[in-house]
Scaffold this motif. Structure first.
Motif, PDB file in Angstrom:
ATOM      1  N   GLN A 100       0.810  -1.236   0.000  1.00  0.00           N
ATOM      2  CA  GLN A 100       0.000   0.000   0.000  1.00  0.00           C
ATOM      3  C   GLN A 100       0.838   1.278   0.000  1.00  0.00           C
ATOM      4  O   GLN A 100       0.283   2.371   0.157  1.00  0.00           O
ATOM      5  N   ARG A 102       3.148   4.275  -1.782  1.00  0.00           N
ATOM      6  CA  ARG A 102       3.157   4.957  -3.078  1.00  0.00           C
ATOM      7  C   ARG A 102       4.413   5.809  -3.185  1.00  0.00           C
ATOM      8  O   ARG A 102       4.794   6.494  -2.241  1.00  0.00           O
ATOM      9  N   LEU A 126       8.326  -3.356  -5.679  1.00  0.00           N
ATOM     10  CA  LEU A 126       6.966  -3.094  -5.211  1.00  0.00           C
ATOM     11  C   LEU A 126       6.371  -4.332  -4.548  1.00  0.00           C
ATOM     12  O   LEU A 126       6.241  -5.380  -5.192  1.00  0.00           O
ATOM     13  N   GLN A 131       2.234   0.972  -5.405  1.00  0.00           N
ATOM     14  CA  GLN A 131       2.145   1.575  -6.730  1.00  0.00           C
ATOM     15  C   GLN A 131       3.128   2.732  -6.829  1.00  0.00           C
ATOM     16  O   GLN A 131       3.529   3.306  -5.809  1.00  0.00           O
ATOM     17  N   SER A 200       2.055  -0.920 -10.881  1.00  0.00           N
ATOM     18  CA  SER A 200       1.258  -1.428  -9.763  1.00  0.00           C
ATOM     19  C   SER A 200       1.651  -2.877  -9.520  1.00  0.00           C
ATOM     20  O   SER A 200       1.781  -3.670 -10.467  1.00  0.00           O
ATOM     21  N   LEU A 204      -3.811  -3.889 -12.950  1.00  0.00           N
ATOM     22  CA  LEU A 204      -4.767  -2.799 -13.033  1.00  0.00           C
ATOM     23  C   LEU A 204      -6.038  -3.281 -13.724  1.00  0.00           C
ATOM     24  O   LEU A 204      -5.987  -4.137 -14.602  1.00  0.00           O
ATOM     25  N   ARG A 209      -6.504   0.941 -16.861  1.00  0.00           N
ATOM     26  CA  ARG A 209      -5.336   0.921 -17.737  1.00  0.00           C
ATOM     27  C   ARG A 209      -5.619   1.680 -19.031  1.00  0.00           C
ATOM     28  O   ARG A 209      -4.772   2.418 -19.532  1.00  0.00           O
ATOM     29  N   ARG A 237       0.202  -4.692 -15.400  1.00  0.00           N
ATOM     30  CA  ARG A 237       0.530  -3.926 -14.193  1.00  0.00           C
ATOM     31  C   ARG A 237       1.336  -2.663 -14.483  1.00  0.00           C
ATOM     32  O   ARG A 237       1.695  -1.934 -13.549  1.00  0.00           O
ATOM     33  N   VAL A 266      -5.987   7.277 -10.974  1.00  0.00           N
ATOM     34  CA  VAL A 266      -5.824   6.103 -10.129  1.00  0.00           C
ATOM     35  C   VAL A 266      -5.867   6.434  -8.640  1.00  0.00           C
ATOM     36  O   VAL A 266      -6.437   5.692  -7.849  1.00  0.00           O
ATOM     37  N   TRP A 267      -5.280   7.562  -8.262  1.00  0.00           N
ATOM     38  CA  TRP A 267      -5.192   7.885  -6.834  1.00  0.00           C
ATOM     39  C   TRP A 267      -6.213   8.930  -6.399  1.00  0.00           C
ATOM     40  O   TRP A 267      -6.324   9.215  -5.197  1.00  0.00           O
TER      41      TRP A 267
END
Length: 279
Positions: A100, A102, A126, A131, A200, A204, A209, A237, A266-267
């Motif tokens: 989790q 970033r 990762l 991500q 990621s 995704l 994506r 990903r 995405v965020w």
């Protein structure tokens, strides 16, 4: 005299805030931790006081992001690899993201002077749920000053283990390198190559994506100074953008537009650009 420098950055998520700790050896620093968009995202500016990397220098930057931490790291100016009489200048960046976490790795350009001998390695690990958004802008020589990249060697690797690896070698003593730099199937005579990625650890969703790809392609299409570019998804990903340009300014304009789009997609975060980009 060669420099040896190391910078360790550790980010922890504590009570809703990303807290940063750093330790350095030699000529590597970060400026004060900034929170221009609130406590959840820590902004850092990485500084190399000597101003450039010469033959024999070795710089290591290590980032450790604990679970839930979010860091944005940039630089105040170009990373400069100066000409060398023989020894190789080396920069290594290793980032480890816990679940989790970033990371936004957004340095300004890497400038490779004529007759430089350099290696630049970037590795981003990762863990599940992590991500990142990253970019790399490579600029060869100083063509505007009549100093193109005609001698030297530059080697680079960008690696996201199990996700994506990109390796490049420009050895000007090799005739194939000259052809690659001049050919329409290669650099097409341009001096700037930019690579940007969203990665990621988990696949995704297809819709997400596709939106990432459309955001990148839309920014490329809107830039009249960037004519050779594209965006692809080599893995479910990862989304990757590449572009060639005559100068760094149009490349960065596209990258910042795409960064803002990807962040929101995405965020669900607005694009709060580091203040140093406006100076």
């Amino acid at each position: 005299m060669s420099w040896r420098g190391r910078l360790d950055l550790r980010y922890r998520h504590e009570a809703g805030r990303t807290v940063a700790h750093d330790r350095h050896e030699g000529p590597l620093r970060v400026l004060q931790t900034l929170y221009p968009e609130g406590d959840k995202v820590a902004h850092h500016v990485l500084v190399h006081p000597p101003g450039g990397i010469v033959g024999g220098d070795e710089l290591d930057v290590c980032l450790d992001l604990a679970e839930g931490a979010h860091a944005l790291v940039t630089t105040p100016g170009a990373t400069r690899f100066y000409r060398s009489a023989g020894p190789v200048a080396t920069q290594r960046v290793v980032a480890r993201l816990a679940p989790q976490a970033r990371l936004e790795w957004l340095p300004l350009e890497t400038l490779v002077y004529d007759a430089a001998r350099a290696r630049n390695d970037l590795r981003f690990e990762l863990a599940p749920g992590a991500q990142m958004i990253g970019w790399d802008v490579l600029a060869l020589g100083l063509p505007a000053s009549g100093q193109p990249f005609r001698q030297g060697r530059y080697e680079q690797q960008i690696e996201l283990p199990d996700l994506w690896v990109e390796r490049s070698l420009l050895d000007v003593e090799d005739p194939l390198t000259h052809r690659r730099l001049a050919s329409p199937l290669g650099w097409d005579g341009r001096a700037v190559l930019a690579t940007m990625w969203f990665a990621s650890a988990a696949p995704l969703e297809a819709a997400a994506r596709q939106i990432l790809l459309e955001g990148a392609r839309g920014a490329l299409a809107a830039s009249p100074l960037v004519t050779r570019a594209g965006a692809t998804s080599p893995d479910g990903r990862v989304v990757v953008l590449r572009l060639l340009a005559e100068r760094t300014e149009p490349a960065f304009a596209v990258l910042q537009t795409v960064w803002a789009s990807w962040r929101e997609t995405v965020w669900h975060l607005p694009a709060v650009a580091p203040r140093i980009w406006r100076m």
